[in-house]
Design a protein around this motif. Structure first.
Motif, PDB file in Angstrom:
ATOM      1  N   GLU A  27       0.844  -1.301  -0.081  1.00 35.32           N
ATOM      2  CA  GLU A  27       0.006  -0.082   0.198  1.00 35.32           C
ATOM      3  C   GLU A  27       0.768   1.307   0.072  1.00 35.32           C
ATOM      4  OE1 GLU A  27      -3.588   0.396  -0.045  1.00 35.32           O
ATOM      5  OE2 GLU A  27      -3.193  -1.367  -1.013  1.00 35.32           O
ATOM      6  N   ALA A  28       2.012   1.243   0.598  1.00 32.75           N
ATOM      7  CA  ALA A  28       3.036   2.283   0.610  1.00 32.75           C
ATOM      8  C   ALA A  28       3.952   2.367  -0.547  1.00 32.75           C
ATOM      9  CB  ALA A  28       3.738   2.217   1.872  1.00 32.75           C
ATOM     10  N   GLY A  29       3.435   1.578  -1.659  1.00 28.13           N
ATOM     11  CA  GLY A  29       4.284   1.758  -3.005  1.00 28.13           C
ATOM     12  C   GLY A  29       5.406   0.560  -3.037  1.00 28.13           C
ATOM     13  N   TRP A  30       5.777  -0.086  -2.139  1.00 25.28           N
ATOM     14  CA  TRP A  30       6.736  -1.212  -2.229  1.00 25.28           C
ATOM     15  C   TRP A  30       6.418  -2.424  -3.156  1.00 25.28           C
ATOM     16  CZ3 TRP A  30      11.716  -0.811   0.005  1.00 25.28           C
ATOM     17  CH2 TRP A  30      11.896   0.334   0.828  1.00 25.28           C
ATOM     18  N   GLU A  31       7.507  -2.945  -3.686  1.00 25.63           N
ATOM     19  CA  GLU A  31       7.208  -4.336  -4.504  1.00 25.63           C
ATOM     20  C   GLU A  31       7.707  -5.159  -3.459  1.00 25.63           C
ATOM     21  OE1 GLU A  31       9.583  -6.515  -8.014  1.00 25.63           O
ATOM     22  OE2 GLU A  31       9.084  -4.483  -8.385  1.00 25.63           O
ATOM     23  N   VAL A  32       6.884  -6.148  -3.078  1.00 25.02           N
ATOM     24  CA  VAL A  32       7.144  -6.932  -1.840  1.00 25.02           C
ATOM     25  C   VAL A  32       7.251  -8.395  -2.230  1.00 25.02           C
ATOM     26  CG1 VAL A  32       6.515  -8.059   0.408  1.00 25.02           C
ATOM     27  CG2 VAL A  32       5.973  -5.414  -0.123  1.00 25.02           C
ATOM     28  N   HIS A  33       8.519  -8.874  -1.813  1.00 22.69           N
ATOM     29  CA  HIS A  33       8.598 -10.433  -1.986  1.00 22.69           C
ATOM     30  C   HIS A  33       8.744 -11.010  -0.524  1.00 22.69           C
ATOM     31  CE1 HIS A  33       9.736  -9.546  -6.250  1.00 22.69           C
ATOM     32  NE2 HIS A  33       9.895  -8.382  -5.817  1.00 22.69           N
ATOM     33  N   ALA A  34       8.003 -12.070  -0.579  1.00 22.06           N
ATOM     34  CA  ALA A  34       7.924 -12.689   0.879  1.00 22.06           C
ATOM     35  C   ALA A  34       8.240 -14.119   0.911  1.00 22.06           C
ATOM     36  CB  ALA A  34       6.750 -12.311   1.487  1.00 22.06           C
ATOM     37  N   PHE A  35       9.084 -14.399   1.785  1.00 17.70           N
ATOM     38  CA  PHE A  35       9.343 -16.041   1.827  1.00 17.70           C
ATOM     39  C   PHE A  35       9.277 -16.483   3.145  1.00 17.70           C
ATOM     40  CE2 PHE A  35      11.931 -13.969  -1.641  1.00 17.70           C
ATOM     41  CZ  PHE A  35      11.697 -14.679  -2.666  1.00 17.70           C
ATOM     42  N   THR A  36       8.924 -17.586   3.331  1.00 14.92           N
ATOM     43  CA  THR A  36       8.878 -18.450   4.925  1.00 14.92           C
ATOM     44  C   THR A  36       9.961 -19.178   5.232  1.00 14.92           C
ATOM     45  OG1 THR A  36       7.605 -20.407   3.616  1.00 14.92           O
ATOM     46  CG2 THR A  36       6.232 -18.407   4.680  1.00 14.92           C
ATOM     47  N   ASP A  37      10.911 -19.420   4.277  1.00 16.64           N
ATOM     48  CA  ASP A  37      12.095 -19.772   4.767  1.00 16.64           C
ATOM     49  C   ASP A  37      13.332 -19.174   3.795  1.00 16.64           C
ATOM     50  OD1 ASP A  37      13.014 -20.961   2.153  1.00 16.64           O
ATOM     51  OD2 ASP A  37      11.252 -22.355   2.424  1.00 16.64           O
ATOM     52  N   CYS A  38      14.631 -19.520   4.421  1.00 14.99           N
ATOM     53  CA  CYS A  38      15.804 -18.735   3.789  1.00 14.99           C
ATOM     54  C   CYS A  38      16.652 -19.531   3.109  1.00 14.99           C
ATOM     55  CB  CYS A  38      16.741 -18.034   4.672  1.00 14.99           C
ATOM     56  SG  CYS A  38      17.201 -18.989   6.165  1.00 14.99           S
ATOM     57  N   ASN A  39      15.901 -20.767   2.191  1.00 17.04           N
ATOM     58  CA  ASN A  39      16.891 -21.707   1.424  1.00 17.04           C
ATOM     59  C   ASN A  39      17.152 -20.865   0.113  1.00 17.04           C
ATOM     60  OD1 ASN A  39      16.130 -23.682   3.482  1.00 17.04           O
ATOM     61  ND2 ASN A  39      14.358 -24.325   2.372  1.00 17.04           N
ATOM     62  N   ASN A  40      18.282 -21.060  -0.454  1.00 18.64           N
ATOM     63  CA  ASN A  40      18.721 -20.315  -1.416  1.00 18.64           C
ATOM     64  C   ASN A  40      18.617 -19.040  -1.431  1.00 18.64           C
ATOM     65  OD1 ASN A  40      18.920 -23.131  -2.857  1.00 18.64           O
ATOM     66  ND2 ASN A  40      16.724 -23.021  -3.154  1.00 18.64           N
ATOM     67  N   VAL A  41      18.945 -18.427  -0.457  1.00 15.35           N
ATOM     68  CA  VAL A  41      18.859 -16.972   0.070  1.00 15.35           C
ATOM     69  C   VAL A  41      19.514 -16.220  -0.914  1.00 15.35           C
ATOM     70  CG1 VAL A  41      20.828 -17.029   1.737  1.00 15.35           C
ATOM     71  CG2 VAL A  41      18.633 -15.117   1.774  1.00 15.35           C
ATOM     72  N   ILE A  42      20.753 -16.572  -1.267  1.00 17.05           N
ATOM     73  CA  ILE A  42      21.875 -15.748  -2.288  1.00 17.05           C
ATOM     74  C   ILE A  42      21.191 -15.599  -3.641  1.00 17.05           C
ATOM     75  CG2 ILE A  42      23.899 -15.731  -3.459  1.00 17.05           C
ATOM     76  CD1 ILE A  42      23.970 -14.966  -0.353  1.00 17.05           C
ATOM     77  N   GLU A  43      20.876 -16.820  -4.108  1.00 17.04           N
ATOM     78  CA  GLU A  43      19.959 -16.826  -5.584  1.00 17.04           C
ATOM     79  C   GLU A  43      18.836 -16.142  -5.291  1.00 17.04           C
ATOM     80  OE1 GLU A  43      17.769 -20.280  -7.730  1.00 17.04           O
ATOM     81  OE2 GLU A  43      19.701 -20.933  -6.920  1.00 17.04           O
ATOM     82  N   ARG A  44      18.056 -16.135  -4.393  1.00 23.08           N
ATOM     83  CA  ARG A  44      16.734 -15.274  -4.450  1.00 23.08           C
ATOM     84  C   ARG A  44      16.903 -13.889  -4.499  1.00 23.08           C
ATOM     85  NH1 ARG A  44      13.198 -18.824   0.439  1.00 23.08           N
ATOM     86  NH2 ARG A  44      12.409 -20.148  -0.932  1.00 23.08           N
ATOM     87  N   VAL A  45      17.758 -13.485  -3.567  1.00 21.07           N
ATOM     88  CA  VAL A  45      17.939 -12.018  -3.423  1.00 21.07           C
ATOM     89  C   VAL A  45      18.729 -11.463  -4.861  1.00 21.07           C
ATOM     90  CG1 VAL A  45      19.032 -10.363  -1.915  1.00 21.07           C
ATOM     91  CG2 VAL A  45      17.674 -12.105  -0.945  1.00 21.07           C
TER      92      VAL A  45
END
Length: 122
Positions: A27-45
């Motif tokens: 609502e504040a204008g952010w593009e949000v990406h949400a994850f419930t675990d941190c597997n493959n964190v480097i690749e995801r980010v």
């Protein structure tokens, strides 16, 4: 030409928190990406290249401290601010140990969430 929206990645295993934070930040204008675990964190980010990362302490599988350290050890990702968030009473020590720029104690006020996120995205 429309300005590109700011991107944020949320890591939290509590889906209610992810849902609320995603809604407020969208609502504040952010593009949000949400994850419930941190597997493959480097690749995801790396795929997203967010402006800010919100990291929960108790995120599966390796936890927020180790995940934040992995991000901070990556040359392409280390400059992205990490806001550590947890209900732990020693959150400031956990955030420092992880290498996060700042922290937000749970439960938090939604206005505080927005202020903290905006503070680290200039």
């Amino acid at each position: 030409m429309e300005a590109q929206s700011k991107k944020i990645v949320l890591f939290d295993d509590d889906e209610d928190i992810l849902s609320i934070c995603s809604y407020i930040l969208s609502e504040a204008g952010w593009e949000v990406h949400a994850f419930t675990d941190c597997n493959n964190v480097i690749e995801r980010v790396r795929k997203i290249m967010p402006d800010v990362i919100l990291m929960d302490n108790w995120i599966p599988d390796v936890g927020g401290i180790e995940t934040t350290r992995q991000l901070k050890n990556d040359p392409k990702l280390k400059a992205i601010p990490v806001i550590y968030f947890s209900a732990n009473s020693d959150i400031h020590e956990l955030a420092a140990s992880a290498g996060a720029e700042t922290y937000l104690a749970k439960p938090f006020d939604l206005d505080d969430l927005q202020k903290k996120v905006n503070e680290y995205c200039l």
